[in-house]
Write a protein that holds these residues in place. Structure first.
Motif, short mmCIF file in Angstrom:
data_model
loop_
_atom_site.label_atom_id
_atom_site.label_comp_id
_atom_site.label_asym_id
_atom_site.label_seq_id
_atom_site.Cartn_x
_atom_site.Cartn_y
_atom_site.Cartn_z
N ASP A 6 0.92 -1.24 -0.02
CA ASP A 6 0.15 0.00 -0.18
C ASP A 6 0.87 1.41 -0.07
O ASP A 6 0.35 2.33 0.32
CB ASP A 6 -1.12 0.02 1.27
CG ASP A 6 -0.20 0.06 2.48
OD1 ASP A 6 1.08 -0.45 2.64
OD2 ASP A 6 -0.91 0.29 3.61
N GLU A 18 3.60 3.98 -1.97
CA GLU A 18 3.80 4.49 -3.64
C GLU A 18 4.99 5.10 -3.37
O GLU A 18 5.23 6.35 -2.50
CB GLU A 18 2.78 5.13 -4.02
CG GLU A 18 3.13 6.00 -5.31
CD GLU A 18 1.84 7.04 -5.71
OE1 GLU A 18 2.36 7.90 -6.57
OE2 GLU A 18 0.85 6.68 -5.41
N ALA A 50 7.81 7.69 -3.69
CA ALA A 50 7.60 9.37 -4.01
C ALA A 50 9.05 10.05 -4.20
O ALA A 50 9.12 11.09 -4.44
CB ALA A 50 6.89 10.19 -2.80
N ASN A 75 9.37 0.41 4.73
CA ASN A 75 10.34 0.95 3.56
C ASN A 75 11.83 0.97 4.16
O ASN A 75 12.11 1.88 4.67
CB ASN A 75 9.87 2.55 3.49
CG ASN A 75 10.45 3.20 2.07
OD1 ASN A 75 11.11 2.47 1.42
ND2 ASN A 75 10.54 4.40 2.21
N ALA A 134 8.15 7.32 0.60
CA ALA A 134 6.73 6.46 0.31
C ALA A 134 5.59 7.09 0.83
O ALA A 134 5.64 7.53 1.82
CB ALA A 134 6.86 5.25 0.84
N HIS A 150 -1.10 4.82 1.14
CA HIS A 150 -2.34 5.07 0.67
C HIS A 150 -3.30 4.90 1.55
O HIS A 150 -3.36 4.59 2.58
CB HIS A 150 -2.59 3.66 -0.38
CG HIS A 150 -1.71 3.66 -1.64
ND1 HIS A 150 -1.88 2.52 -2.63
CD2 HIS A 150 -0.85 4.62 -2.15
CE1 HIS A 150 -1.04 2.84 -3.25
NE2 HIS A 150 -0.33 4.29 -3.41
#
Length: 199
Positions: free
Chosen positions: A16, A18, A20, A121, A166, A169
């Motif tokens: 979940d 993404e 960045a 992460n 990261a 979400h």
């Protein structure tokens, strides 16, 4: 959890999340490990959906006092009663300053050696991960704390290097049905391992 290969670096990234960060993420991770040769784990910055810093990007290894420190801070943040706020700050203020990064405004961008990083992460040297038999499969939570104690026992370190970010979400927080029970069971097992000198 162990991997077939015992060499190289693995980047753990939750489903979940993404990425960045910009630029060559792989090169940044390798460069971070080259700068910190004794590091087995390097964690990176994590953001909430609104762009603010995730509460526990990094912090100390879990200790007995953590529970009261965390709970007192949450109560402090949630109460509107100034008398309660002052009392909590007087009793726990010194502990808050030593705890997770959300109690250190501005520290989230400082590269530093830490006790643990957030698992969603982070990058791990596989040879060190294999040397301590990876994660304890019995732990549903606090896996990184267990790993940190094992790595410290063989002379390794954990660093926070905010070069990769990261974005979390928008998903329900409690996605595991037994979340509270699993957290308590994991905490008990971790404390048992510490008090019986398994590290």
């Amino acid at each position: 959890m162990l991997f077939r290969s015992k060499n190289g670096i693995v980047h753990f990234l939750d489903a979940d999340m993404e990425l960045a960060g910009t630029g060559n993420i792989t090169a940044k991770i390798v460069n971070a490990f080259n700068r910190h040769e004794d590091a087995s784990v390097i964690g990176f910055s994590v953001l909430n959906p609104d762009g603010t810093q995730f509460d526990w990007n990094y912090g100390p290894r879990r200790s007995i006092s953590d529970y009261m420190t965390y709970r007192s801070w949450r109560l402090y943040k949630r109460t509107n009663n100034n008398s309660i706020k002052r009392a909590l700050e007087l009793l726990f203020g010194s502990y808050w300053k030593k705890f997770w990064n959300f109690m250190h405004p501005g520290d989230e961008d400082i590269e530093q050696e830490v006790g643990v990083v957030v698992e969603c992460n982070m990058a791990v040297r596989l040879e060190d991960f294999a040397a301590v038999n990876g994660f304890d499969d019995r732990l549903r939570f606090h896996e990184i704390h267990d790993l940190a104690y094992k790595l410290k026992a063989i002379g390794k370190t954990i660093w926070y290097v905010p070069e990769v970010t990261a974005l979390k979400h928008n998903e329900p927080e409690d996605v595991r049905p037994n979340r509270k029970k699993d957290m308590k069971d994991s905490a008990r097992l971790l404390d048992y391992k510490r008090f019986t000198n398994q590290y």
